[in-house]
Motif scaffolding. Sequence first.
Motif, short mmCIF file in Angstrom:
data_model
loop_
_atom_site.label_atom_id
_atom_site.label_comp_id
_atom_site.label_asym_id
_atom_site.label_seq_id
_atom_site.Cartn_x
_atom_site.Cartn_y
_atom_site.Cartn_z
N LYS A 102 6.05 5.36 6.16
CA LYS A 102 7.11 5.97 6.98
C LYS A 102 7.10 5.38 8.38
O LYS A 102 8.14 5.04 8.95
CB LYS A 102 6.94 7.48 7.02
N MET A 103 5.90 5.27 8.95
CA MET A 103 5.77 4.71 10.29
C MET A 103 6.20 3.24 10.30
O MET A 103 6.86 2.77 11.23
CB MET A 103 4.33 4.84 10.76
N ARG A 104 5.84 2.51 9.25
CA ARG A 104 6.20 1.10 9.17
C ARG A 104 7.72 0.92 9.15
O ARG A 104 8.27 0.07 9.86
CB ARG A 104 5.59 0.47 7.91
N ARG A 105 8.39 1.72 8.34
CA ARG A 105 9.85 1.63 8.28
C ARG A 105 10.48 1.96 9.62
O ARG A 105 11.47 1.33 10.04
CB ARG A 105 10.40 2.56 7.19
N LEU A 106 9.93 2.94 10.31
CA LEU A 106 10.46 3.33 11.62
C LEU A 106 10.27 2.20 12.64
O LEU A 106 11.22 1.82 13.34
CB LEU A 106 9.76 4.60 12.10
N LEU A 107 9.06 1.65 12.71
CA LEU A 107 8.77 0.64 13.72
C LEU A 107 9.46 -0.69 13.45
O LEU A 107 9.77 -1.43 14.38
CB LEU A 107 7.26 0.43 13.81
N ARG A 108 9.71 -1.01 12.17
CA ARG A 108 10.34 -2.29 11.84
C ARG A 108 11.86 -2.21 11.85
O ARG A 108 12.54 -3.23 11.63
CB ARG A 108 9.87 -2.77 10.45
N ASN A 109 12.41 -1.03 12.07
CA ASN A 109 13.86 -0.89 12.17
C ASN A 109 14.35 -1.72 13.37
O ASN A 109 13.76 -1.69 14.43
CB ASN A 109 14.22 0.59 12.37
N PRO A 110 15.44 -2.50 13.20
CA PRO A 110 15.92 -3.35 14.30
C PRO A 110 16.16 -2.60 15.61
O PRO A 110 15.86 -3.12 16.69
CB PRO A 110 17.24 -3.92 13.74
N VAL A 159 -5.71 3.07 0.99
CA VAL A 159 -5.58 1.95 1.92
C VAL A 159 -5.63 0.61 1.20
O VAL A 159 -5.62 -0.44 1.85
CB VAL A 159 -6.66 2.02 3.02
N ASP A 160 -5.67 0.62 -0.11
CA ASP A 160 -5.58 -0.61 -0.88
C ASP A 160 -4.18 -0.71 -1.47
O ASP A 160 -3.39 0.23 -1.40
CB ASP A 160 -6.63 -0.62 -2.00
N PRO A 206 -1.20 -0.88 -7.61
CA PRO A 206 -1.00 -1.83 -8.72
C PRO A 206 0.44 -1.89 -9.20
O PRO A 206 0.95 -2.99 -9.48
CB PRO A 206 -1.94 -1.29 -9.80
N ASP A 207 1.10 -0.75 -9.33
CA ASP A 207 2.49 -0.76 -9.81
C ASP A 207 3.41 -1.51 -8.86
O ASP A 207 4.34 -2.19 -9.30
CB ASP A 207 2.99 0.68 -9.98
N GLU A 208 3.14 -1.39 -7.55
CA GLU A 208 3.97 -2.09 -6.57
C GLU A 208 3.72 -3.59 -6.64
O GLU A 208 4.67 -4.39 -6.51
CB GLU A 208 3.68 -1.57 -5.16
N VAL A 209 2.49 -4.00 -6.84
CA VAL A 209 2.18 -5.42 -6.99
C VAL A 209 2.95 -6.00 -8.18
O VAL A 209 3.58 -7.06 -8.07
CB VAL A 209 0.66 -5.63 -7.19
N GLN A 210 2.90 -5.31 -9.32
CA GLN A 210 3.60 -5.79 -10.50
C GLN A 210 5.11 -5.85 -10.26
O GLN A 210 5.78 -6.81 -10.66
CB GLN A 210 3.29 -4.88 -11.68
N CYS A 241 0.84 -1.20 0.00
CA CYS A 241 0.00 0.00 0.00
C CYS A 241 0.87 1.24 0.00
O CYS A 241 0.88 2.05 0.95
CB CYS A 241 -0.94 -0.01 1.20
N THR A 242 1.63 1.44 -1.08
CA THR A 242 2.64 2.49 -1.10
C THR A 242 2.08 3.90 -1.23
O THR A 242 2.80 4.88 -1.00
CB THR A 242 3.64 2.23 -2.25
N LEU A 243 0.80 4.04 -1.62
CA LEU A 243 0.22 5.38 -1.69
C LEU A 243 -0.04 5.96 -0.31
O LEU A 243 -0.20 7.18 -0.16
CB LEU A 243 -1.10 5.34 -2.49
N ASP A 244 -0.09 5.09 0.70
CA ASP A 244 -0.26 5.55 2.08
C ASP A 244 1.12 5.92 2.63
O ASP A 244 1.74 5.17 3.39
CB ASP A 244 -0.91 4.45 2.91
N ILE A 245 1.57 7.09 2.23
CA ILE A 245 2.95 7.50 2.53
C ILE A 245 3.20 7.60 4.02
O ILE A 245 4.25 7.17 4.54
CB ILE A 245 3.26 8.84 1.83
N GLY A 246 2.25 8.16 4.75
CA GLY A 246 2.42 8.30 6.19
C GLY A 246 2.57 6.96 6.89
O GLY A 246 3.43 6.79 7.76
#
Length: 240
Positions: A126-134, A171-172, A175-179, A118-123
């Motif tokens: 960003k939060m996902r990358r922060l929280l998943r950082n080791p 929140v869906d 398509p470009d990221e799926v491909q 769901c790359t259009l959900d930019i916010g």
Amino acid sequence: MILLISDLHLEEERPDITRAFLHFLDTRARHAEALYILGDFFEVWIGDDAMTPFQQGIAQALRRLADSGTRIYLMHGNRDFLLGKAFCREAGCTLLGDPHVLPLNGEKTLLMHGDSLCTLDIGYQKMRRLLRNPLSLFILRNLPLSTRHKLARKLRSESRSKTRMKASDIVDVTPDEVQRVMARHGVKTLIHGHTHRPAVHELLVDGKMVRRIVLGDWDKQGWALQVDENGFNQSAFALD
């Protein structure tokens, strides 16, 4: 036979879902070679050291299934990304990375939770990358339990509020990221959850027809994808 499910969002406040899941384990899953749970298994998870009696009961139910001969695989979701090795040892399951490639019916298949698509959900990304950082994961796991409880409540409240305000395409999946992801892994089938929009989508990737199977969430009904000699078949069932 292989079974795949996701987005149960197990919590004490939804005993209907819990009863349906335990029945699912004692009946249909007992006949499966393997059960794959693709994220958001629990509504919230603040650490293996904070397991409640309810969560321990779920772990014990999974262990009974594993001891009966069904292999169990678990993938992190956006609600339960702090699930760790201690829970998996108790539950008798194996934690998978996201994404994960495996052969199903002799076909190379890609499994994901789906939130990273769901790359259009930019916010959110960003939060996902922060929280998943080791480093962030280490800090979160070592915060006092009271602090983790407060943080979990805050994140849940903000997530629900923001989701209601966002356009449906945000929140869906993108398509470009799926491909891009399917081409990168060289697969013809992608299976994921997260969006709560069960369906089978056909699309063109690198000149070939491929498919994206979206698993359903357990809310008003339960969903399971069965993979056997007849192919890939997802069906819904009543929670009661």
